[in-house]
Motif scaffolding. Structure first.
Motif, mmCIF file in Angstrom:
data_model
loop_
_atom_site.group_PDB
_atom_site.id
_atom_site.type_symbol
_atom_site.label_atom_id
_atom_site.label_comp_id
_atom_site.label_asym_id
_atom_site.label_seq_id
_atom_site.Cartn_x
_atom_site.Cartn_y
_atom_site.Cartn_z
ATOM 1 N N LEU A 114 0.884 -1.402 -0.021
ATOM 2 C CA LEU A 114 -0.022 0.060 0.037
ATOM 3 C C LEU A 114 1.007 1.424 0.220
ATOM 4 N N LEU A 115 2.098 1.041 0.640
ATOM 5 C CA LEU A 115 2.791 2.370 0.689
ATOM 6 C C LEU A 115 4.246 2.579 -0.083
ATOM 7 N N GLY A 116 4.410 1.344 -0.591
ATOM 8 C CA GLY A 116 5.772 1.210 -1.431
ATOM 9 C C GLY A 116 6.822 0.742 -0.369
ATOM 10 N N PRO A 117 8.022 0.823 -0.838
ATOM 11 C CA PRO A 117 9.168 0.558 -0.122
ATOM 12 C C PRO A 117 9.855 1.363 0.884
ATOM 13 N N ASP A 256 -7.894 3.316 -3.034
ATOM 14 C CA ASP A 256 -7.952 4.725 -3.101
ATOM 15 C C ASP A 256 -7.086 5.440 -2.265
ATOM 16 N N ILE A 257 -7.194 5.396 -1.024
ATOM 17 C CA ILE A 257 -6.305 6.090 0.221
ATOM 18 C C ILE A 257 -4.831 5.731 -0.455
ATOM 19 N N SER A 258 -4.571 4.651 -0.850
ATOM 20 C CA SER A 258 -3.027 4.213 -1.335
ATOM 21 C C SER A 258 -2.678 5.299 -2.394
ATOM 22 N N ASP A 259 -3.537 5.178 -3.486
ATOM 23 C CA ASP A 259 -3.272 5.853 -4.597
ATOM 24 C C ASP A 259 -3.258 7.234 -4.674
ATOM 25 N N THR A 260 -4.185 7.853 -3.600
ATOM 26 C CA THR A 260 -3.998 9.591 -3.325
ATOM 27 C C THR A 260 -2.695 9.747 -2.608
ATOM 28 N N MET A 261 -2.254 8.943 -1.820
ATOM 29 C CA MET A 261 -1.021 9.350 -0.928
ATOM 30 C C MET A 261 0.209 9.200 -2.016
ATOM 31 N N ARG A 262 -0.011 8.292 -2.951
ATOM 32 C CA ARG A 262 1.250 8.052 -3.714
ATOM 33 C C ARG A 262 1.327 9.191 -4.701
ATOM 34 N N ILE A 310 19.081 6.020 -2.377
ATOM 35 C CA ILE A 310 17.829 5.251 -2.514
ATOM 36 C C ILE A 310 17.344 5.731 -3.595
ATOM 37 N N SER A 311 16.295 5.073 -4.170
ATOM 38 C CA SER A 311 15.568 5.147 -5.278
ATOM 39 C C SER A 311 14.356 6.173 -5.322
ATOM 40 N N ASP A 312 14.043 6.937 -6.548
ATOM 41 C CA ASP A 312 13.132 7.870 -6.279
ATOM 42 C C ASP A 312 11.615 6.924 -5.798
ATOM 43 N N GLU A 313 11.630 5.981 -5.944
ATOM 44 C CA GLU A 313 10.373 5.071 -5.492
ATOM 45 C C GLU A 313 10.363 4.893 -4.122
ATOM 46 N N VAL A 319 7.328 9.293 2.236
ATOM 47 C CA VAL A 319 6.491 10.263 2.591
ATOM 48 C C VAL A 319 5.250 9.791 3.347
ATOM 49 N N SER A 320 4.519 8.713 2.812
ATOM 50 C CA SER A 320 3.178 8.246 3.373
ATOM 51 C C SER A 320 3.851 7.427 4.834
ATOM 52 N N THR A 321 5.007 6.626 4.674
ATOM 53 C CA THR A 321 5.517 5.804 5.810
ATOM 54 C C THR A 321 5.753 6.686 6.942
ATOM 55 N N ILE A 322 6.396 7.809 6.747
ATOM 56 C CA ILE A 322 6.979 8.439 8.008
ATOM 57 C C ILE A 322 5.778 9.302 8.705
ATOM 58 N N MET A 323 4.959 9.865 7.593
ATOM 59 C CA MET A 323 3.944 10.428 8.140
ATOM 60 C C MET A 323 2.981 9.651 8.736
#
Length: 550
Positions: A114-117, A256-262, A310-313, A319-323
């Motif tokens: 949901l959040l990426g790596p 949808d939440i995951s997509d919005t955060m990304r 670290i990569s752009d991904e 962003v989402s992880t630490i927030m």
């Protein structure tokens, strides 16, 4: 077509469940010799008991009292789970043998899907590379430079509260703390304002998504359980595609939440990179003044060796992880402190007196709050520090950490366990794949370490000599002999930020307001992060307190 795929999906799951039942109920495990409760359910084991929002905390405490610091509970389909608070075992799993106890053994877990790596969802060398870079931007020196940013936000809270006092008999402190933490995280971490204290400001899609994330995850427990297993056969994109086909609205809402955060993370990182390219003057003019953690992280990443970058991904995922990692934990922790101070009037008065004395004759830079206490002095105020530590000890926002054995491994114990066969065990063999619950809350409340009053909220204990048994046990926690912020390379990277934020907010509130309980009982519910509700039947995260302006 969709119905056919759904039926095929159910058939595969049913076959997998049947195989799991045969294997788990027929196979023997070294954990079978450990003490533990009987299984409540053929399907779910003890999982309902250890996750029930109303009773999970009490049930977990009773397990540790009845079966000791190392015991077995049952998971799905008869799976054995190790529940442990033994300090030597905790040290093994979180420090000395940490590489053999990842969060999961599968390619993906739910957070990574949901959040990426991000730093919470990665393992091994990728996690070490991210952690190395993030350590530099969460350094004490950098946090000290951000103190004035947090004070600027804290000084807006009293005005918002006075407006609320004029409109209602009690204020929702939990909602206010969530708004405060979101704004502090936004400005300090992203250099971005969510407009939380701007009257008439429209709702920010990123902020709303972050607030809703964990609550929505809790509504789709089956999907959370399935992600690791599905990732053995399907890529993340295919799992998301499959979930979109299933007829579950809450699952669609979570995606949808995951997509919005990304999407919003891409936008914020893009603007930040563009500002960096235009030079320091552009950054200083923005929220955060270029001192925000993401600006520093981007600069550090660009200056790093290729092997350390670290990569752009990965940047987007932070962003989402630490927030998410910092929002509910800190806001609910602040709510807990204010609730306890409302319960304990003498402690509230003592803390208020200490804060007012620290402000002394300094000139205030705000019309609504007292003057700012310098960073180093604020962090050293003895009773403020005692209140923070005691609350984090007795009520850690996150009470449990989960790991899984990556290979057959022997775990040492500080306190031997009496097996069902009568033998004394000073170590336990964990077969590969064994799930482990590291019981943070129980370790922090262990009477063998903290004394007979371990279950009492008593800040004064931190102004006294702590028990020698606590020092002798070598609890591996990264902060103050506590497991609240975990230990080792996966310990909470933002512990000092959370402490600073909490102390600044308390300094702004307690010198301006008095807090008291209402007649409605406050019930704290168990979840990924414990949260308050007004009454037993409510599911809304809310803490209503009477607030009087001083």
């Amino acid at each position: 077509m969709t119905i056919l795929l759904f039926l095929e999906f159910l058939a595969v799951i049913s076959a997998g469940i049947a195989l799991c039942i045969l294997h788990r109920y027929l196979a023997k495990s070294p954990l079978d010799n450990l003490p533990g409760p009987p299984s409540e359910s053929f399907i779910a084991g003890n999982l309902r008991q250890v996750t029930d929002p109303l009773t999970a905390s009490e049930f977990s405490a009773s397990l540790c009292e009845t079966y000791g610091p190392t015991h077995r509970i049952y998971g799905v389909l008869g799976g054995r789970i190790l529940n442990v608070l033994d300090p030597r075992a905790l040290h093994s799993m979180l420090i000395s043998d940490v590489e053999h106890f990842p969060k999961d053994l599968t390619p993906l877990n739910t957070l990574r899907l949901l959040l990426g790596p991000g730093v919470l969802g990665t393992n091994g060398s990728q996690h070490r590379r991210q952690r190395k870079l993030l350590n530099s931007v969460f350094s004490p020196a950098h946090l000290r430079d951000m103190t004035h940013i947090l004070y600027d936000i804290a000084q807006k809270i009293p005005g918002a509260m006075r407006d609320g006092i004029n409109k209602a008999e009690a204020l929702d402190i939990n909602g206010l703390m969530a708004t405060t933490s979101l704004e502090m995280l936004g400005e300090a971490f992203l250099g971005y304002s969510f407009g939380g204290f701007v009257e008439g400001s429209p709702r920010d899609s990123l902020g709303e998504s972050i607030k809703m994330f964990f609550a929505t995850v809790g509504k789709v427990p089956l999907a959370v359980l399935l992600v690791p297993s599905l990732s053995r056969f399907l890529s993340g994109s295919l799992i998301r595609m499959l979930f979109r086909m299933l007829p579950f609205p809450n699952l669609h809402r979570l995606l949808d939440i995951s997509d919005t955060m990304r999407r919003r993370a891409i936008n914020i990182i893009g603007l930040k990179k563009a500002a960096l390219g235009r030079g320091d003057e552009e950054l200083v003019a923005r929220v955060g003044e270029g001192k925000d953690i993401m600006s520093v992280l981007l600069r550090s990443n660009m200056a790093s060796l290729d092997t350390d970058k670290i990569s752009d991904e990965e940047l987007l995922a932070q962003v989402s992880t630490i927030m998410l990692a910092g929002l509910d934990t800190t806001s609910n922790g602040l709510s807990r402190i204010l609730y306890l101070l409302a319960q304990n009037g003498l402690a509230q008065e003592r803390l208020r007196a200490e804060l007012l004395a620290a402000q002394g004759h300094r000139v205030s830079d705000s019309e609504t709050t007292g003057p700012s206490v310098p960073h180093d002095e604020l962090m050293r105020l003895p009773y403020l520090d005692a209140v923070f530590r005691e609350t984090m000890r007795l009520y850690p926002p996150v009470g449990f950490v989960f790991r899984r054995a990556a290979k057959d491994i022997v775990v040492p114990l500080a306190w031997p366990v009496r097996g069902k066969d009568g033998s004394s065990m000073s170590e336990i063999l964990l077969p590969r794949g064994t799930p482990v619950v590291l019981n943070i809350r129980a370790c922090n409340r262990n009477k063998a370490l903290w004394g007979d009053d371990a279950l009492e909220w008593r800040p004064e204990r931190w102004l006294e000599e702590l028990p020698q048994e606590l020092y002798d046990a070598h609890v591996p926690g990264v902060y103050s002999n506590l497991m609240t912020f975990s230990a080792g390379v996966r310990s909470c990277i933002g512990v000092k930020f959370a402490e600073l934020e909490t102390k600044i907010v308390l300094s702004a509130l307690l010198t301006s307001f008095k807090f008291e309980l209402t007649e409605t009982p406050v019930i704290w519910k168990f979840a990924t992060v414990d949260y308050p509700t007004m009454g037993k039947n409510s599911t809304k995260s809310q803490l209503l307190l009477k607030v009087t302006s001083l």
